[in-house]
Each structure stands twice: as structure tokens, then as C-alpha cells.
Design a protein around this motif. Structure first.
Motif, mmCIF file in Angstrom:
data_model
loop_
_atom_site.group_PDB
_atom_site.id
_atom_site.type_symbol
_atom_site.label_atom_id
_atom_site.label_comp_id
_atom_site.label_asym_id
_atom_site.label_seq_id
_atom_site.Cartn_x
_atom_site.Cartn_y
_atom_site.Cartn_z
ATOM 1 N N THR A 112 -8.378 6.319 4.098
ATOM 2 C CA THR A 112 -7.339 5.298 4.176
ATOM 3 C C THR A 112 -7.530 4.336 3.017
ATOM 4 O O THR A 112 -8.508 4.424 2.276
ATOM 5 C CB THR A 112 -7.385 4.552 5.528
ATOM 6 N N ALA A 113 -6.613 3.421 2.882
ATOM 7 C CA ALA A 113 -6.776 2.361 1.885
ATOM 8 C C ALA A 113 -7.872 1.418 2.374
ATOM 9 O O ALA A 113 -7.835 0.956 3.514
ATOM 10 C CB ALA A 113 -5.468 1.613 1.684
ATOM 11 N N ALA A 114 -8.832 1.141 1.534
ATOM 12 C CA ALA A 114 -9.972 0.303 1.925
ATOM 13 C C ALA A 114 -9.545 -1.099 2.323
ATOM 14 O O ALA A 114 -10.204 -1.734 3.146
ATOM 15 C CB ALA A 114 -10.985 0.246 0.784
ATOM 16 N N ASP A 115 -8.451 -1.568 1.758
ATOM 17 C CA ASP A 115 -8.003 -2.930 2.026
ATOM 18 C C ASP A 115 -6.878 -2.994 3.059
ATOM 19 O O ASP A 115 -6.256 -4.046 3.232
ATOM 20 C CB ASP A 115 -7.562 -3.590 0.715
ATOM 21 N N HIS A 116 -6.624 -1.889 3.741
ATOM 22 C CA HIS A 116 -5.584 -1.888 4.771
ATOM 23 C C HIS A 116 -6.016 -2.825 5.901
ATOM 24 O O HIS A 116 -7.169 -2.802 6.319
ATOM 25 C CB HIS A 116 -5.366 -0.468 5.307
ATOM 26 N N LYS A 120 -9.320 4.965 -7.484
ATOM 27 C CA LYS A 120 -8.679 5.954 -8.343
ATOM 28 C C LYS A 120 -7.605 5.247 -9.159
ATOM 29 O O LYS A 120 -7.049 4.240 -8.720
ATOM 30 C CB LYS A 120 -8.052 7.064 -7.504
ATOM 31 N N PRO A 121 -7.296 5.782 -10.356
ATOM 32 C CA PRO A 121 -6.266 5.142 -11.187
ATOM 33 C C PRO A 121 -4.927 5.072 -10.448
ATOM 34 O O PRO A 121 -4.532 6.009 -9.757
ATOM 35 C CB PRO A 121 -6.160 6.066 -12.402
ATOM 36 N N ASN A 122 -4.249 3.952 -10.583
ATOM 37 C CA ASN A 122 -2.909 3.757 -10.022
ATOM 38 C C ASN A 122 -2.833 4.015 -8.522
ATOM 39 O O ASN A 122 -1.849 4.561 -8.020
ATOM 40 C CB ASN A 122 -1.886 4.648 -10.745
ATOM 41 N N ALA A 123 -3.869 3.671 -7.803
ATOM 42 C CA ALA A 123 -3.899 3.886 -6.356
ATOM 43 C C ALA A 123 -4.699 2.760 -5.704
ATOM 44 O O ALA A 123 -5.518 2.116 -6.360
ATOM 45 C CB ALA A 123 -4.541 5.236 -6.041
ATOM 46 N N PRO A 124 -4.453 2.554 -4.414
ATOM 47 C CA PRO A 124 -5.291 1.558 -3.724
ATOM 48 C C PRO A 124 -6.725 2.065 -3.610
ATOM 49 O O PRO A 124 -6.975 3.275 -3.702
ATOM 50 C CB PRO A 124 -4.643 1.449 -2.338
ATOM 51 N N ARG A 125 -7.677 1.141 -3.435
ATOM 52 C CA ARG A 125 -9.056 1.566 -3.191
ATOM 53 C C ARG A 125 -9.057 2.435 -1.941
ATOM 54 O O ARG A 125 -8.460 2.079 -0.929
ATOM 55 C CB ARG A 125 -9.970 0.356 -2.969
ATOM 56 N N ALA A 126 -9.717 3.574 -2.033
ATOM 57 C CA ALA A 126 -9.750 4.516 -0.914
ATOM 58 C C ALA A 126 -11.068 4.397 -0.168
ATOM 59 O O ALA A 126 -12.131 4.320 -0.776
ATOM 60 C CB ALA A 126 -9.575 5.940 -1.423
ATOM 61 N N ILE A 149 0.863 -1.180 0.000
ATOM 62 C CA ILE A 149 0.000 0.000 0.000
ATOM 63 C C ILE A 149 0.899 1.228 0.000
ATOM 64 O O ILE A 149 1.677 1.437 0.929
ATOM 65 C CB ILE A 149 -0.943 0.000 1.224
ATOM 66 N N HIS A 150 0.790 2.020 -1.037
ATOM 67 C CA HIS A 150 1.697 3.160 -1.202
ATOM 68 C C HIS A 150 0.935 4.476 -1.062
ATOM 69 O O HIS A 150 0.392 4.995 -2.024
ATOM 70 C CB HIS A 150 2.401 3.084 -2.554
#
Length: 186
Positions: free
Chosen positions: A124-128, A148-154, A31-32
Motif C-alpha cells: 500500500t502507500a506508506a503514507d495512506h 519508486k519514481p513518480n509514485a507514492p512511497r510503497a 494517492i494514485h
């Protein structure tokens, strides 16, 4: 230990180091968050434009931090509300409740009395594996999950202090997501 609002960018290098260290665990999970690789210059700009708070121990070590993105800033929240960001705890101080303390302190001593806002959001990241449940334990409720493109699910969460005033905010995305979650309707 002392909570304080950062008044100048003198601590930008220390804060950058803390962010990189704190977010390294998320990077190891794949997760970045942007804070994991933010530059000192961008931290300086952030401090100058965004209310940023720290919890500092007696020797000047930054224990925890968070900032408050304002709806009218260059980096607004996705909603017409203040948005907590850059929540981070120094790895040497983790698992001691300091993130909870700084979030609570900032909401109680800045967000509510200074901004007079009826609610505040956080993301946060939804999958954190632990952050979503952590924010829920603080009373935040999920209002939307986006990709969002190129990002974790928020995942976006909200803490409402005054439901009536929250319903009056003229922000279509906010009202749509609140209604969809059954948290507020016109």
C-alpha cells in the motif's frame, strides 16, 4: 453473499467500475494507485493471468475484490511470494468489514491450500491514512518501505504462516528485508 474466483473476463466491466469507484477516495487524498484508472482491457488481461476473487451479493453486485499476483507471472510480487493486490470494496458497502472478509477468505481458501505458500505479501502507500494500520490489524507486518519514481512511497507487508519455510525461499530481497525487520534470518 458469495465468495468466488473469477473464471472468465465476463465481469471485467463491472470490476473496472468497482475499482475506479473504490480507489476514487485514494485519488482525492492525492494517492494514485494504478487501479484507480485501469482500463477494461487491462482488467480483462489481469483476470486472465492473475487469480482474481470477488465477494458478490445476491443480486450480482460485486461487493469486494482482491487478486493474487503470483511470483512466476507477468506481474510478480516484489518478493518470491504470492502478493495480494487490487483490494477494493464497493463504496456502497464500505465500513462493513468486507475487505477484511475477502482477504481472510482468499488467504484461507486459496493462498494456503492451493499455493502451499509459507507467507503472503501485500502493499500500500506508506503514507495512506488508514490502509497501513488496517493491514496490520489483519496480522500483516511491515517489511519494507520504498520510494519508486513518480509514485507514492510503497509499504510492503507480510503475513507469515510458516517461518521455517519462509526462511528457505531463495529471494535475496525478501531475506534482506525480513532480516532487517528482525522477522526472519538465515
Amino acid at each position: 453473499m458469495q465468495f468466488k474466483k473469477i473464471e472468465n473476463a465476463d465481469v471485467a466491466e463491472k470490476l473496472t467500475s468497482l475499482l475506479h469507484q473504490a480507489y476514487a477516495a485514494d485519488v482525492r487524498l492525492g494517492i494514485h494507485f494504478a487501479a484507480s484508472s485501469v482500463t477494461v482491457e487491462n482488467v480483462r488481461k489481469h483476470i486472465e493471468s492473475t487469480p482474481t476473487f470477488i465477494l458478490e451479493d445476491d443480486d450480482g453486485t460485486i461487493v469486494a475484490t482482491t487478486s493474487v499476483r503470483l511470483p512466476w507471472s507477468d506481474n510478480p510480487s516484489p518478493f518470491g511470494l504470492p502478493h495480494l493486490g487490487w483490494v477494493a470494496t464497493n463504496p456502497d458497502y464500505q465500513q462493513q468489514g468486507f475487505s477484511k472478509q475477502i482477504i481472510s477468505w482468499v488467504v484461507t481458501n486459496y493462498v494456503k491450500p492451493e499455493l502451499y505458500t509459507p507467507a503472503v505479501t501485500i502493499g500500500t502507500a506508506a503514507d495512506h491514512p488508514w490502509l497501513l494500520s488496517f493491514y496490520k490489524s489483519l496480522g500483516f507486518k511491515v517489511i519494507d518501505i520504498t520510494q519508486k519514481p513518480n509514485a507514492p512511497r510503497a509499504a510492503y507487508l507480510i503475513s507469515i504462516f510458516d517461518e521455517h519455510r519462509t526462511r528457505l525461499i531463495d529471494d535475496a530481497y525478501l531475506q534482506k528485508t525480513l532480516s532487517k525487520q528482525g522477522l526472519s534470518t538465515y
